[in-house]
Design a protein around this motif. Structure first.
Motif, PDB file in Angstrom:
ATOM      1  N   TYR A  98      -5.596  20.596  20.071  1.00  0.00           N
ATOM      2  CA  TYR A  98      -5.248  19.162  20.050  1.00  0.00           C
ATOM      3  C   TYR A  98      -6.495  18.317  20.274  1.00  0.00           C
ATOM      4  CZ  TYR A  98      -0.247  20.083  20.477  1.00  0.00           C
ATOM      5  OH  TYR A  98       1.041  20.491  20.249  1.00  0.00           O
ATOM      6  N   ALA A  99      -6.739  17.357  19.380  1.00  0.00           N
ATOM      7  CA  ALA A  99      -7.838  16.415  19.601  1.00  0.00           C
ATOM      8  C   ALA A  99      -7.358  15.165  20.318  1.00  0.00           C
ATOM      9  CB  ALA A  99      -8.463  16.018  18.266  1.00  0.00           C
ATOM     10  N   ASP A 100      -6.151  14.712  19.985  1.00  0.00           N
ATOM     11  CA  ASP A 100      -5.691  13.439  20.556  1.00  0.00           C
ATOM     12  C   ASP A 100      -4.173  13.417  20.639  1.00  0.00           C
ATOM     13  OD1 ASP A 100      -5.161  13.198  17.828  1.00  0.00           O
ATOM     14  OD2 ASP A 100      -6.202  11.286  17.566  1.00  0.00           O
ATOM     15  N   GLY A 101      -3.584  12.216  20.774  1.00  0.00           N
ATOM     16  CA  GLY A 101      -2.141  12.088  20.963  1.00  0.00           C
ATOM     17  C   GLY A 101      -1.445  11.642  19.700  1.00  0.00           C
ATOM     18  N   SER A 102      -0.620  10.567  19.799  1.00  0.00           N
ATOM     19  CA  SER A 102       0.150  10.127  18.638  1.00  0.00           C
ATOM     20  C   SER A 102       0.068   8.612  18.483  1.00  0.00           C
ATOM     21  CB  SER A 102       1.614  10.539  18.795  1.00  0.00           C
ATOM     22  OG  SER A 102       2.237   9.738  19.782  1.00  0.00           O
ATOM     23  N   LEU A 103       0.382   8.150  17.292  1.00  0.00           N
ATOM     24  CA  LEU A 103       0.363   6.709  17.020  1.00  0.00           C
ATOM     25  C   LEU A 103       1.476   6.012  17.806  1.00  0.00           C
ATOM     26  CD1 LEU A 103      -1.212   4.689  15.207  1.00  0.00           C
ATOM     27  CD2 LEU A 103       0.716   4.798  13.634  1.00  0.00           C
ATOM     28  N   GLY A 104       2.651   6.622  17.848  1.00  0.00           N
ATOM     29  CA  GLY A 104       3.810   6.020  18.516  1.00  0.00           C
ATOM     30  C   GLY A 104       3.553   5.731  19.982  1.00  0.00           C
ATOM     31  N   SER A 105       2.791   6.592  20.641  1.00  0.00           N
ATOM     32  CA  SER A 105       2.540   6.407  22.070  1.00  0.00           C
ATOM     33  C   SER A 105       1.168   5.779  22.327  1.00  0.00           C
ATOM     34  CB  SER A 105       2.654   7.746  22.794  1.00  0.00           C
ATOM     35  OG  SER A 105       1.700   8.638  22.268  1.00  0.00           O
ATOM     36  N   THR A 106       0.541   5.229  21.273  1.00  0.00           N
ATOM     37  CA  THR A 106      -0.817   4.636  21.325  1.00  0.00           C
ATOM     38  C   THR A 106      -1.836   5.570  21.974  1.00  0.00           C
ATOM     39  OG1 THR A 106      -0.345   3.384  23.365  1.00  0.00           O
ATOM     40  CG2 THR A 106      -0.078   2.208  21.284  1.00  0.00           C
ATOM     41  N   ASP A 142      -2.148  -3.980  18.408  1.00  0.00           N
ATOM     42  CA  ASP A 142      -1.146  -4.538  19.323  1.00  0.00           C
ATOM     43  C   ASP A 142      -1.371  -4.105  20.770  1.00  0.00           C
ATOM     44  OD1 ASP A 142      -0.522  -1.902  18.979  1.00  0.00           O
ATOM     45  OD2 ASP A 142       1.634  -2.211  18.701  1.00  0.00           O
ATOM     46  N   ALA A 143      -2.490  -3.453  21.043  1.00  0.00           N
ATOM     47  CA  ALA A 143      -2.843  -3.062  22.414  1.00  0.00           C
ATOM     48  C   ALA A 143      -4.368  -3.049  22.500  1.00  0.00           C
ATOM     49  CB  ALA A 143      -2.268  -1.692  22.760  1.00  0.00           C
ATOM     50  N   THR A 172      -6.954  -0.719  24.412  1.00  0.00           N
ATOM     51  CA  THR A 172      -7.095   0.742  24.269  1.00  0.00           C
ATOM     52  C   THR A 172      -7.392   1.129  22.828  1.00  0.00           C
ATOM     53  OG1 THR A 172      -6.049   2.896  24.613  1.00  0.00           O
ATOM     54  CG2 THR A 172      -4.601   1.108  23.919  1.00  0.00           C
ATOM     55  N   ARG A 173      -8.133   2.222  22.670  1.00  0.00           N
ATOM     56  CA  ARG A 173      -8.265   2.814  21.338  1.00  0.00           C
ATOM     57  C   ARG A 173      -7.762   4.253  21.324  1.00  0.00           C
ATOM     58  NH1 ARG A 173     -13.530   4.927  20.010  1.00  0.00           N
ATOM     59  NH2 ARG A 173     -14.876   5.086  21.823  1.00  0.00           N
ATOM     60  N   GLY A 174      -6.892   4.533  22.307  1.00  0.00           N
ATOM     61  CA  GLY A 174      -6.272   5.855  22.353  1.00  0.00           C
ATOM     62  C   GLY A 174      -7.014   6.787  23.277  1.00  0.00           C
ATOM     63  N   ALA A 219       3.689   0.844  11.649  1.00  0.00           N
ATOM     64  CA  ALA A 219       2.283   1.253  11.791  1.00  0.00           C
ATOM     65  C   ALA A 219       1.307   0.094  11.585  1.00  0.00           C
ATOM     66  CB  ALA A 219       1.966   2.388  10.831  1.00  0.00           C
ATOM     67  N   GLU A 220       1.639  -0.814  10.653  1.00  0.00           N
ATOM     68  CA  GLU A 220       0.685  -1.898  10.393  1.00  0.00           C
ATOM     69  C   GLU A 220       0.543  -2.817  11.604  1.00  0.00           C
ATOM     70  OE1 GLU A 220       1.024  -3.900   6.667  1.00  0.00           O
ATOM     71  OE2 GLU A 220      -0.535  -5.359   7.201  1.00  0.00           O
ATOM     72  N   ARG A 221       1.666  -3.054  12.287  1.00  0.00           N
ATOM     73  CA  ARG A 221       1.597  -3.857  13.515  1.00  0.00           C
ATOM     74  C   ARG A 221       0.632  -3.221  14.505  1.00  0.00           C
ATOM     75  NH1 ARG A 221       7.157  -4.109  14.032  1.00  0.00           N
ATOM     76  NH2 ARG A 221       7.164  -2.599  15.725  1.00  0.00           N
ATOM     77  N   ARG A 222       0.617  -1.896  14.513  1.00  0.00           N
ATOM     78  CA  ARG A 222      -0.151  -1.175  15.530  1.00  0.00           C
ATOM     79  C   ARG A 222      -1.634  -1.054  15.180  1.00  0.00           C
ATOM     80  NH1 ARG A 222       2.867   2.511  19.315  1.00  0.00           N
ATOM     81  NH2 ARG A 222       3.118   0.373  20.011  1.00  0.00           N
TER      82      ARG A 222
END
Ligand SMILES: [Zn+2]
Length: 559
Positions: A308-316, A326-327, A330-332, A426-429
């Protein structure tokens, strides 16, 4: 007697057809006839029938060509003119989770507290001793008026069965009294940091636990027994067969899951072929006994590792170069495995040197970029080889990185259904610019990158028709983009089917064994209810598997 004379006639006919060059040729065990076959080889048009001996395809041709392979004992599948394609190969599943989910109670569309209780009560009737009722995905906003459920609603129906069912967003769950008792949650239990125990007017827990308070119950849910795990795998296999899947690639299974697969493989009870990729942190477990990529039998292979490199789009938590739209704070996040990065690099270099295949989850553009850097380091350190790196998900790719996918021969193992799901928001995010290279299947193919298709089941549905529908229409689930969300990234039905069969086979080093319908290959086929190559793409989601054949055996037949 009569059967023998027919056999003799058939043999004589076969002799005529082949000029008696090989009069002792074996009869087919299975013939699929009256089919419209898409073999996956462009040069092969007009194949109407397939002969199979044992688990292999021995001949393709017209109905009369293949009739010569028939003998009295030959089983015949009459496809009724329907479309036949190579069996689908899902390159990314969580097979045991998926099988478990099939048995969990589904409360998503329970429109009233009464219906909510009824479904849990039904499930409790078939629960064995020690079984928990899990799953749920309830939505109290559907009820009039909306209100949180409480344990009293289900306690009378579940006196001896612990229940712990989640709200669809995963941020709260309802426990019944049996579960609260096992967890030791009472009126005197304090709220934990980051969590809350919902209480009634007298201060007693109602059963609803929020966020960190859910851990009180989660930690007393017993791990799966061998029997439960086997049951989950069997349910998953049944479901896979019913949707036309003949191979699955299982990402980060527990070792106990692999033990169940091995047991079923030994007993001849697998009905889908499995390639298992346990977590990369344990790479030495495989390496020390010499297991390397695609080691095993046609039914069960090991030799890959999943990171795993990172997490998910849904959980930012997907990791980007620029902040979330929209946050903006943070950049994840990079995953734990990536800290420190040198340790991750050492493990990947070690695993690759041992001949293991590297599959790494990376979703945000910066997460993907860092994995491409690491893959470059691995290739430089260990030298050129056919190693077939994989990036799992590969959702948001920086424009500069497409060429690196191609030059490092990195397979993009993608799940198109996520595109029509995330595409709603996704576009909002991430804003209008980054969505252009999001789920960029067209760009990847145009750059010469190989795609492998899958679902991430149980995160998305296992049915391959929904994946084909998603890849070819990009019509988001909310109905707001009927002509496609980022439509320039659509791919054709033939490209999608090819990626889902030959592409996924390549991704597990099995392109010589499966992925197309060809002489000598494993007889893994599916008969579809409609011709996906000649219908509006929007209707593909309603196509069904009629017959699924794995290794020359019919493993599913629709009613
Ligand atoms: Zn996954």
């Amino acid at each position: 007697m009569r059967q023998q004379s027919i056999a003799f006639a058939a043999l004589a006919a076969a002799c005529l057809a082949v000029g008696c060059a090989r009069p002792s040729r074996a009869a087919a065990d299975l013939v699929v006839t009256n089919a419209t076959v898409w073999t996956g080889n462009q040069s092969e048009e007009g194949v109407r029938a397939i002969a199979i001996v044992g688990d292999r395809i021995v001949a393709l041709g017209s109905v009369s060509d293949i009739d010569s392979w028939r003998a009295p004992a030959t089983r015949v599948v009459d496809a009724g003119g329907h479309r036949v394609v190579p069996g689908f190969n899902d390159a990314h599943v969580h097979f045991v989770d998926g099988g478990r989910q099939l048995d969990n109670v589904d409360l998503k569309d329970a429109g009233s507290p009464q219906e909510f209780a009824r479904r849990i009560g039904e499930r409790a009737k078939s629960a064995g001793r020690g079984d928990w009722i899990l799953g749920g995905d309830w939505d109290d906003q559907r009820w009039t008026p909306p209100r949180l459920p409480a344990k009293e609603l289900i306690d009378p129906l579940t006196p001896n069965t612990p229940v712990f069912v989640s709200r669809y967003d995963g941020h709260m769950a309802l426990a019944n009294s049996a579960a609260l008792a096992l967890a030791g949650v009472t009126a005197t239990t304090a709220d934990p940091p980051g969590g809350a125990i919902v209480r009634d007017a007298r201060g007693n827990p109602t059963g609803v636990l929020k966020d960190a308070a859910m851990n009180f119950v989660a930690r007393v849910i017993p791990p799966l027994t061998r029997e439960q795990r086997t049951h989950a795998v069997k349910r998953a296999l049944e479901h896979a067969a019913s949707v036309g899947l003949t191979s699955v690639q299982d990402m980060n299974p527990a070792y106990e899951d692999i033990a169940v697969y091995a047991d079923l493989a030994n007993r001849g009870e697998l009905t889908a072929r499995i390639y298992a990729a346990p977590l990369e942190t344990g790479w030495q477990d495989q390496a020390k006994i010499g297991i390397h990529r695609s080691f095993g039998s046609v039914w069960l292979r090991l030799g890959a590792v999943k990171g795993y490199a990172d997490g998910s789009l849904g959980s930012t938590t997907a990791y980007f170069f620029e902040p979330y739209a929209d946050a903006p704070d943070t950049r994840g996040l990079l995953s734990d495995e990536m800290h420190p990065i040198d340790a991750m690099r050492d493990r990947l270099v070690g695993a690759d040197a041992a001949g293991l295949q590297l599959c790494v989850h990376a979703i945000g553009d910066a997460g993907i970029s860092q994995i491409l850097d690491l893959f470059g380091d691995v290739a430089r350190t260990n030298g050129a080889r056919d190693r077939r790196f994989r990036i799992e998900h590969a959702q948001h790719i920086a424009a500069k990185d497409f060429d690196r996918f191609a030059s490092l021969n990195v397979i993009a193992s993608v799940q198109p259904y996520h595109a029509i799901d995330d595409g709603r928001w996704a576009e909002r995010r991430i804003g209008p610019e980054r969505i252009k290279t999001t789920y960029a299947f067209r760009t990847l193919l145009d750059k010469g990158v190989r795609l492998a298709l899958g679902t991430d089941w149980s995160v998305a549905p296992l049915n391959p028709m929904l994946t084909l529908y998603a890849a070819t229409t990009r019509a988001t689930l909310d109905g707001k983009n009927p002509n496609g969300w980022v439509p320039e990234q659509k791919i054709s039905v033939a490209e999608a089917v090819s990626a889902y069969t030959a592409g996924s086979a390549y991704a597990e080093f099995q392109e010589a064994e499966k992925g197309t319908i060809a002489r000598g290959k494993l007889a893994d086929l599916v008969v579809l209810s409609d011709d996906i190559f000649n219908m509006p793409a929007a209707s593909i989601k309603d196509v069904r598997a009629l017959t699924t054949i794995v290794g020359g055996k019919v493993v599913y037949q629709s009613k």
